[in-house]
Design a protein around this motif. Structure first.
Motif, short mmCIF file in Angstrom:
data_model
loop_
_atom_site.label_atom_id
_atom_site.label_comp_id
_atom_site.label_asym_id
_atom_site.label_seq_id
_atom_site.Cartn_x
_atom_site.Cartn_y
_atom_site.Cartn_z
N ARG A 1 36.27 31.19 36.32
CA ARG A 1 35.10 31.70 37.05
C ARG A 1 34.15 30.55 37.41
NH1 ARG A 1 32.77 37.02 37.23
NH2 ARG A 1 30.98 36.82 38.59
N LYS B 1 34.31 39.19 32.18
CA LYS B 1 34.08 39.28 33.62
C LYS B 1 32.88 40.18 33.91
CE LYS B 1 36.08 40.98 37.91
NZ LYS B 1 34.79 41.51 38.31
N GLN C 1 38.94 32.65 31.12
CA GLN C 1 38.28 33.42 32.17
C GLN C 1 36.99 32.73 32.60
OE1 GLN C 1 35.33 35.35 32.59
NE2 GLN C 1 36.05 36.20 34.51
#
Length: 145
Positions: A61, A121, A57
């Motif tokens: 990102r 996140k 993740q």
């Protein structure tokens, strides 16, 4: 790009899902009727899975936000996440457990991985929102004298 901070309810739900998923997996592992080395395997698989998914993740990102990301690390993050899921799948297929126990471990594992991605996140979104609304003093333009 306008960054919006995650809501408190979404952040709480993500953290709760991570605690519930990892906690249920751990309790199930503790109570499972299997050898200690087998329990160690399943513990290592969830730790590996959580780390690989958070790393994936973060890498995705970083790439979306324009930070330098090496292609080898990006690929390694994807492959590592796939291996973590494959290792659990192979382990459960070959385990001497009831089908309901296999399903329990699989669902707790998937919940934990999803929640770890969601928590990561939220952390990134909150940091980006904070940096956007409260820039560091050295980044604020000073009037020319």
């Amino acid at each position: 790009m306008k960054i919006q901070a995650p809501t408190k309810s979404y952040s709480f739900a993500s953290i709760a899902a991570l605690i519930i998923g990892a906690g249920a997996y751990g309790i199930g592992l503790f109570n499972a009727d299997m050898a200690l080395n087998e329990k160690g395997y399943y513990l290592a698989i969830i730790l590996y899975g959580l780390f690989s998914m958070v790393s994936l993740q973060k890498t995705i990102r970083d790439k979306l936000e324009g930070f330098a990301t090496s292609k080898i690390y990006y690929t390694l993050a994807w492959v590592s996440s796939g291996f973590a899921i494959a290792l659990l799948t192979i382990g459960l297929i070959n385990a001497d457990l009831l089908l309901s126990e296999k399903g329990f471990f699989a669902m707790a594992y998937v919940l934990s991985l999803f929640a770890a991605v969601s928590v990561q996140k939220n952390v990134r979104d909150r940091q980006a929102f904070s940096a956007e609304t409260n820039p560091a003093p050295e980044l604020i333009e000073q009037p020319v004298q």
